[in-house]
Scaffold this motif. Structure first.
Motif, mmCIF file in Angstrom:
data_model
loop_
_atom_site.group_PDB
_atom_site.id
_atom_site.type_symbol
_atom_site.label_atom_id
_atom_site.label_comp_id
_atom_site.label_asym_id
_atom_site.label_seq_id
_atom_site.Cartn_x
_atom_site.Cartn_y
_atom_site.Cartn_z
ATOM 1 N N LYS A 110 0.542 -0.827 0.219
ATOM 2 C CA LYS A 110 -0.353 0.146 0.291
ATOM 3 C C LYS A 110 0.971 1.562 0.044
ATOM 4 O O LYS A 110 0.608 2.546 0.744
ATOM 5 C CB LYS A 110 -1.167 0.045 1.143
ATOM 6 C CG LYS A 110 -0.977 -0.866 2.398
ATOM 7 C CD LYS A 110 -2.077 -0.567 3.470
ATOM 8 C CE LYS A 110 -2.176 -1.728 3.518
ATOM 9 N NZ LYS A 110 -3.210 -2.350 5.202
ATOM 10 N N LYS A 112 2.735 5.166 -0.567
ATOM 11 C CA LYS A 112 1.857 5.752 -1.089
ATOM 12 C C LYS A 112 3.323 6.754 -2.118
ATOM 13 O O LYS A 112 4.542 6.637 -2.273
ATOM 14 C CB LYS A 112 1.724 6.793 -0.347
ATOM 15 C CG LYS A 112 0.776 6.664 0.712
ATOM 16 C CD LYS A 112 0.637 7.862 1.803
ATOM 17 C CE LYS A 112 -0.881 7.688 2.880
ATOM 18 N NZ LYS A 112 -0.650 6.708 3.471
ATOM 19 N N GLY A 205 -14.748 5.160 0.169
ATOM 20 C CA GLY A 205 -13.768 4.848 1.246
ATOM 21 C C GLY A 205 -14.788 3.411 1.951
ATOM 22 O O GLY A 205 -14.918 2.848 3.298
ATOM 23 N N ARG A 214 -7.515 6.382 -2.286
ATOM 24 C CA ARG A 214 -6.699 7.546 -2.609
ATOM 25 C C ARG A 214 -6.345 7.725 -3.704
ATOM 26 O O ARG A 214 -6.614 8.842 -3.708
ATOM 27 C CB ARG A 214 -5.272 6.739 -1.989
ATOM 28 C CG ARG A 214 -4.934 5.823 -0.391
ATOM 29 C CD ARG A 214 -4.330 5.019 -0.273
ATOM 30 N NE ARG A 214 -3.453 5.035 -0.559
ATOM 31 C CZ ARG A 214 -2.487 4.217 -0.811
ATOM 32 N NH1 ARG A 214 -2.302 3.280 -0.540
ATOM 33 N NH2 ARG A 214 -1.087 4.576 -0.807
ATOM 34 N N GLY A 284 -1.380 0.398 13.864
ATOM 35 C CA GLY A 284 -0.625 1.874 12.929
ATOM 36 C C GLY A 284 0.966 1.506 12.411
ATOM 37 O O GLY A 284 1.241 1.732 11.200
ATOM 38 N N ALA A 287 0.430 -0.672 9.528
ATOM 39 C CA ALA A 287 0.285 0.368 8.562
ATOM 40 C C ALA A 287 -1.189 -0.979 8.258
ATOM 41 O O ALA A 287 -0.993 -0.895 7.332
ATOM 42 C CB ALA A 287 1.210 -0.740 6.928
ATOM 43 N N ASN A 289 -4.934 -0.217 8.608
ATOM 44 C CA ASN A 289 -5.526 1.002 8.634
ATOM 45 C C ASN A 289 -7.262 0.633 9.595
ATOM 46 O O ASN A 289 -7.925 -0.394 9.315
ATOM 47 C CB ASN A 289 -6.251 1.680 7.132
ATOM 48 C CG ASN A 289 -5.273 2.092 6.513
ATOM 49 O OD1 ASN A 289 -4.516 2.062 7.424
ATOM 50 N ND2 ASN A 289 -5.317 1.639 5.121
ATOM 51 N N ASP A 291 -10.552 1.113 11.165
ATOM 52 C CA ASP A 291 -11.802 1.902 10.499
ATOM 53 C C ASP A 291 -12.714 3.233 11.899
ATOM 54 O O ASP A 291 -12.941 3.668 12.767
ATOM 55 C CB ASP A 291 -11.928 1.256 9.029
ATOM 56 C CG ASP A 291 -13.509 2.684 9.033
ATOM 57 O OD1 ASP A 291 -13.793 3.615 8.971
ATOM 58 O OD2 ASP A 291 -14.468 2.101 8.511
ATOM 59 N N LEU A 310 -11.296 -3.597 10.368
ATOM 60 C CA LEU A 310 -10.002 -3.043 9.829
ATOM 61 C C LEU A 310 -10.528 -4.387 7.923
ATOM 62 O O LEU A 310 -11.486 -4.828 8.080
ATOM 63 C CB LEU A 310 -8.481 -3.806 10.290
ATOM 64 C CG LEU A 310 -9.289 -4.630 11.668
ATOM 65 C CD1 LEU A 310 -8.808 -6.264 10.179
ATOM 66 C CD2 LEU A 310 -7.355 -4.969 12.084
ATOM 67 N N ASP A 311 -9.750 -3.764 7.430
ATOM 68 C CA ASP A 311 -10.305 -3.924 6.088
ATOM 69 C C ASP A 311 -9.150 -5.979 6.371
ATOM 70 O O ASP A 311 -8.337 -6.205 6.529
ATOM 71 C CB ASP A 311 -9.209 -3.864 4.690
ATOM 72 C CG ASP A 311 -9.288 -2.586 4.355
ATOM 73 O OD1 ASP A 311 -10.862 -2.373 5.318
ATOM 74 O OD2 ASP A 311 -8.175 -1.682 4.172
ATOM 75 N N ASP A 314 -6.000 -7.260 5.497
ATOM 76 C CA ASP A 314 -5.042 -7.178 7.052
ATOM 77 C C ASP A 314 -5.115 -8.262 7.920
ATOM 78 O O ASP A 314 -4.457 -8.128 9.455
ATOM 79 C CB ASP A 314 -5.118 -5.733 7.744
ATOM 80 C CG ASP A 314 -4.805 -5.015 6.180
ATOM 81 O OD1 ASP A 314 -3.913 -5.450 5.107
ATOM 82 O OD2 ASP A 314 -4.897 -3.677 5.723
#
Ligand code: ADP
Ligand code: ASP
Ligand code: MG
Length: 403
Positions: A110, A112, A205, A214, A284, A287, A289, A291, A310-311, A314
């Protein structure tokens, strides 16, 4: 003559016929004298298959190697698309994300985008080429291949449009625009002619996978106006842009369902300062995320229950982190549910309308849907519900607000 960035998603390049269809579309713009940069995804199903192969070896593969693996999907498509354009007599050259100058941070799977130096793209365009760029990938300043998160080809397109100052950015997909909800769940969903960045961002989102969230964030930040449209017909699509006054007149722009969430409940977490910080810092740093977060009130007991979402992809990584901080945090057990869905309704008009939440809860109650968690923003209400009731809940809420 204009500079156009076009992105074609997985279904639009699913097989050689579809790739020829893309080539013909590009050729039509070329014939008008436009310069075209094409961003393509992996052929539909390819990325999922590559992930499956790795997961057959281990639940927790190295993220660096996953990027190396997944980047191959888009690389197949860029070459095939260039070959298809050559077949039509059009000069075209494919570039990987790295060759297109896309530099990212080192957060594998993921990453950036940090900066884009599209020197090669400019040079090839100036020499009369169509440039085909692999979506979803970049490289770190040390030269490691990275990927930009699922659906990340959208981000490649928007970021390139910003970097190249393109006149037009078109996201071609398998629906002819952004609808009030997923038209595959609610066939009478309505196509939107326009939607604001903020609404699109909240919908993305919230699981409306028509745009990667994103990429919308990036478009908003750099003011990239883009159109979502179909690669299979010529219908006008949906324009995504800054909010205008007239958009506030609509209370609910859309409804979304995210089936890709998991809920974790830490039972009997000590109720003292610093515990939440410890938990969410560890997640965190990995990494992950998080929610929604809900902490129960501890009725005079020294412990409380803490739930968060969370997703799903993950989850394996999260379990490892949660196990690792158990001695330090001292919770009793961690309960995990993958059978949850997140339903969200979004609209900038919500800012100036009351009673929206009440109507959502009433509608869900009538459907017999229990609400497990709630979160709100100025323009969104989200609830966590039983996954099995997700689609029925979307239909009911869409019916209640949009028709
Ligand atoms: P691509 O491969 O082109 O990137 P995706 O599969 O990522 O396409 O996104 C397109 C899909 O998004 C559609 O097929 C549709 O089922 C789904 N979708 C979810 N919510 C919406 C919405 N509000 N409007 C349009 N499509 C939506
Ligand atoms: N191929 C990647 C994925 O399936 C990126 C994309 O399609 O945008 O997530
Ligand atoms: Mg997509």
């Amino acid at each position: 003559m204009a500079l156009i960035v076009q992105k074609y998603g997985g279904t639009s390049v699913a097989n050689p016929d579809r790739i020829m269809n893309v080539a013909r579309r590009v050729a039509a713009y070329r014939a008008k004298g436009d310069q075209v940069v094409v961003v393509v995804s992996a052929m539909s199903g390819v990325t999922d298959n590559l992930i499956k192969l790795a997961k057959e070896i281990t639940a927790l593969p190295s993220e660096r190697e996953m990027d190396m693996l997944l980047a191959t999907g888009e690389q197949q498509t860029i070459a095939l698309t260039a070959i298809a354009l050559h077949q039509l007599g059009i000069e075209a050259t494919s570039l990987t994300g790295a060759q297109a100058g896309i530099v990212t941070d080192g957060v594998h799977t993921k990453a950036k985008i940090q900066n884009i130096t599209p020197k090669k793209v400019h040079a090839l365009l100036d020499a009369g080429n169509v440039v085909i760029v692999a979506g979803f990938q970049g490289e770190t300043s040390e030269g490691h291949i990275t990927t930009l998160g699922r659906g990340g080809s959208d981000l490649t397109a928007i970021a390139l449009a910003a970097a190249l100052k393109a006149e037009l950015c078109q996201i071609y997909t398998d629906v002819d625009g952004v609808y009030t909800t997923d038209p595959r769940i609610v066939p009478n969903a309505k196509k939107l002619t326009e939607i604001s960045y903020d609404e699109m961002l909240e919908l993305a989102g919230a699981g409306a996978k028509v745009m990667q969230s994103r990429s919308v964030e990036f478009a908003k930040k750099f003011g990239v106006v883009f159109e979502v449209r179909s690669s299979l017909n010529d219908n006008p699509g949906t324009i995504v842009k800054e909010e205008t006054k007239s958009m506030e007149g609509v209370v609910i722009r859309g409804v979304a369902l995210d089936k890709n969430q998991a809920k974790v409940t830490l039972v009997a977490v000590p109720d003292r300062p610093g515990v939440a910080a410890c938990i969410f810092k560890a997640l965190g740093e990995a990494a992950i995320n998080v929610d929604m977060i809900v902490q129960n009130i501890s009725h005079g007991t020294p412990t409380t229950d803490l739930s968060f979402t969370l997703d799903k992809p993950d989850l394996a990584k999260a379990r490892k982190v949660i196990d690792a901080f158990k001695p330090e945090v001292g919770y009793r057990e961690a309960l995990v549910s993958e059978q949850v869905g997140k339903l969200s309704i979004v609209g900038v008009g919500m800012r100036s309308h009351s009673g929206v939440a009440a109507k959502v809860f009433e509608t869900l109650a009538k459907e017999g849907v229990n609400i497990e968690m709630i979160s709100t923003s100025e323009i969104k209400i989200s609830v966590i519900i039983d996954l099995a009731k997700g689609e029925a809940a979307v239909k009911a809420v869409h019916q209640a607000f949009i028709g």
